[in-house]
Design an enzyme around this catalytic site. Structure first.
Site, PDB file in Angstrom:
ATOM      1  N   ARG A  61       2.232  20.267  10.389  1.00  0.00           N
ATOM      2  CA  ARG A  61       3.302  19.394   9.855  1.00  0.00           C
ATOM      3  C   ARG A  61       3.699  18.353  10.892  1.00  0.00           C
ATOM      4  O   ARG A  61       4.127  17.245  10.562  1.00  0.00           O
ATOM      5  CB  ARG A  61       4.522  20.209   9.407  1.00  0.00           C
ATOM      6  N   TYR A 114       6.785  -2.235  -6.134  1.00  0.00           N
ATOM      7  CA  TYR A 114       6.247  -1.139  -6.940  1.00  0.00           C
ATOM      8  C   TYR A 114       7.441  -0.407  -7.587  1.00  0.00           C
ATOM      9  O   TYR A 114       8.495  -0.239  -6.960  1.00  0.00           O
ATOM     10  CB  TYR A 114       5.425  -0.197  -6.037  1.00  0.00           C
ATOM     11  N   ASP A 189       5.216  -3.933   3.021  1.00  0.00           N
ATOM     12  CA  ASP A 189       4.271  -3.069   2.319  1.00  0.00           C
ATOM     13  C   ASP A 189       2.979  -3.864   2.137  1.00  0.00           C
ATOM     14  O   ASP A 189       2.940  -4.840   1.397  1.00  0.00           O
ATOM     15  CB  ASP A 189       4.876  -2.622   0.980  1.00  0.00           C
ATOM     16  N   LYS A 214      -4.543   3.681  -2.331  1.00  0.00           N
ATOM     17  CA  LYS A 214      -5.178   2.507  -2.942  1.00  0.00           C
ATOM     18  C   LYS A 214      -6.404   2.065  -2.136  1.00  0.00           C
ATOM     19  O   LYS A 214      -7.339   2.807  -2.019  1.00  0.00           O
ATOM     20  CB  LYS A 214      -4.125   1.393  -3.077  1.00  0.00           C
TER      21      LYS A 214
HETATM   22  N1  LCS Z   1       3.668   0.680  -2.442  1.00  0.00           N
HETATM   23  C1  LCS Z   1       2.943   0.016  -3.357  1.00  0.00           C
HETATM   24  C2  LCS Z   1       2.766  -1.462  -3.231  1.00  0.00           C
HETATM   25  C3  LCS Z   1       2.374   0.704  -4.426  1.00  0.00           C
HETATM   26  O1  LCS Z   1       1.653   0.018  -5.315  1.00  0.00           O
HETATM   27  C4  LCS Z   1       2.573   2.102  -4.535  1.00  0.00           C
HETATM   28  C5  LCS Z   1       2.019   2.882  -5.659  1.00  0.00           C
HETATM   29  C6  LCS Z   1       3.348   2.748  -3.556  1.00  0.00           C
HETATM   30  C7  LCS Z   1       3.871   2.012  -2.520  1.00  0.00           C
HETATM   31  C8  LCS Z   1       3.575   4.223  -3.597  1.00  0.00           C
HETATM   32  O2  LCS Z   1       2.407   4.882  -3.218  1.00  0.00           O
HETATM   33  P1  LCS Z   1       1.968   6.347  -3.702  1.00  0.00           P
HETATM   34  O3  LCS Z   1       3.115   7.259  -3.425  1.00  0.00           O
HETATM   35  O4  LCS Z   1       1.679   6.263  -5.157  1.00  0.00           O
HETATM   36  O5  LCS Z   1       0.783   6.637  -2.865  1.00  0.00           O
HETATM   37  N2  LCS Z   1       1.554   2.117  -6.733  1.00  0.00           N
HETATM   38  C9  LCS Z   1       1.080   2.567  -7.870  1.00  0.00           C
HETATM   39  C10 LCS Z   1       0.693   1.739  -8.926  1.00  0.00           C
HETATM   40  O6  LCS Z   1       0.788   0.519  -8.972  1.00  0.00           O
HETATM   41  N3  LCS Z   1       0.210   2.491  -9.912  1.00  0.00           N
HETATM   42  O7  LCS Z   1       0.292   3.824  -9.618  1.00  0.00           O
HETATM   43  C11 LCS Z   1       0.892   3.971  -8.301  1.00  0.00           C
END
Ligand code: LCS
Length: 399
Positions: A61, A114, A189, A214
């Site tokens: 952790r 997001y 981000d 992603k």
């Molecule tokens: N930041 C951005 C720009 C994102 O697009 C996402 C998730 C996150 C943070 C959060 O990341 P995660 O916890 O999902 O790894 N975006 C998503 C989207 O556009 N579709 O599904 C998830």
């Protein structure tokens, strides 16, 4: 004895930078350290590692050799002093804000975000008496609109660029200048661009956040996040949040992201090239009302994108003439493109932000962020663009 390779190009750094684990074996690919805990020689050594007077691993952790390797690699690619990997992109966003902002304080953020980040900022932080002062993307590239939102209780500036799902381009250099003027950290981000296409720290930002789910992973098989910044900032995030709220990344996920990262440069080039082809085709289609892609010269963020990005990445959005009803026909009519959220995968993914990724926005908030109800988001994959276009064409024929 391991040799230190010589290279000068980013593409080579992506493949060869930070590849060997801290072991004596000569693996080409690092092993996965799937262990929860680590053995101590004796009580004195355990106590010394816990006290920080001796280097060593104690518990996954807190840190793990495979996860460390990913952190070092992202720090190298982002030009950061250090990084911390998290269980998801949302965990990376939450760890950043929870470490830097206290009840009664505030964050200034562009509201093109997001949907999960928007929900955290708009709804959940309120419970903790943390205010987020939002500015719309249309207003966010003029310092005179941003500065009045900053006061002596502001602790963080926060932007996402390109923004999800509208592909708004926020001027990192402009926000970094304001952050510097008020001695505040700017978090960016960088999920939509990846460090191959955009390096926010080199433009003056202080913290870079990724959903590693992603483009970093790139294969749609993990959930993960990462924060890159100075060693002092990462130490603060570790102490104030990460160690005891516990959003650690699994070593297996770190290993899969390291594997995905090796092809980051060629994937980002191909995603970007294909997306531009698809965006131009959509832009010329008689049934399409509007295309949102920063690679198109008519896009309002094109000039800033040219300045701060290497290519324009693989995500775009569009509106079909006839609004939501027509858009639904396209979403239900595609056969090759996959109706699913997420982005940055090998497969082309299509989704409807207002009812899916951005369902956390009210109708009014969607309007404020410039997200049209009929907007469709497309993450262009690694298929041949002709096949993606053929699929969109047949889906559009039903409109
Ligand atoms: N930041 C951005 C720009 C994102 O697009 C996402 C998730 C996150 C943070 C959060 O990341 P995660 O916890 O999902 O790894 N975006 C998503 C989207 O556009 N579709 O599904 C998830």
């Amino acid at each position: 004895m391991a040799k230190t390779p010589h290279y000068s190009k980013e593409e080579t750094k992506i493949v060869h930078g930070i590849t060997t684990c801290h072991t004596t074996s000569m693996d080409l690919v690092p092993p996965i350290h799937m262990t929860s805990t680590f053995k101590f020689k004796d009580q004195a050594q355990g106590a010394a590692i816990f006290a920080g007077t001796e280097e060593g691993y104690l518990y996954t952790r807190i840190s793990n050799p495979t996860v460390d390797l990913l952190e070092e690699k992202i720090a190298l690619l982002e030009g950061a002093g250090d990084a911390v990997a998290t269980s998801s992109g949302m965990a990376a966003v939450a760890a950043t804000v929870m470490s830097l902002v206290r009840p009664g304080e505030n964050i200034v953020a562009c509201n093109a975000l997001y949907g999960g980040t928007f929900a955290l900022f708009h709804t959940h932080l309120k419970r903790l008496d943390i205010e987020v002062r939002f500015i719309s993307p249309a207003m966010s590239n003029d310092r005179n609109n941003i500065i009045p939102l900053v006061d002596d209780k502001t602790r963080l500036l926060y932007i996402e660029t390109p923004a999800n799902p509208t592909l708004d381009i926020i001027d990192i250099d402009l926000w970094a200048t304001i952050a510097g003027q008020y001695d505040l950290p700017l978090a960016v981000d960088n999920t939509f661009a990846s460090p191959y296409l955009q390096k926010p720290l080199s433009l003056g930002a202080d913290i870079v956040i990724h959903s590693a789910t992603k483009y970093l992973g790139g294969h749609g098989d993990i959930i993960g996040g990462i924060i890159a910044s100075t060693p002092a900032m990462i130490a603060r995030i570790n102490e104030e949040y990460f160690h005891h709220f516990g959003p650690a990344m699994s070593p297996f996920n770190a290993w899969l992201i390291l594997r995905g990262l090796k092809t980051l440069a060629i994937r980002m080039e191909r995603h970007s090239k294909s997306a531009l082809t698809v965006a131009k085709w959509l832009d010329a289609h008689p049934k399409i009302a509007k295309v949102y892609y920063p690679g198109l010269p008519a896009h309002h963020g094109h000039d800033v994108a040219l300045r701060q990005m290497k290519y324009f990445s693989g995500v775009m959005a569009f509106e079909v003439k006839g609004g939501m009803d027509a858009g639904k026909k396209v979403l239900n009519g595609v056969q090759l493109c996959i109706l699913a959220v997420s982005l940055g995968d090998c497969e082309t993914l299509i989704q409807h932000p207002a009812s899916m990724t951005h369902a956390t926005y009210s109708k009014e908030d969607l309007k404020k962020a410039g997200i049209a109800e009929g907007l469709i988001r497309l993450s262009v994959g690694l298929e041949h663009p002709d096949d993606i276009i053929d699929d969109l064409d047949q889906a559009l024929s039903s409109v």
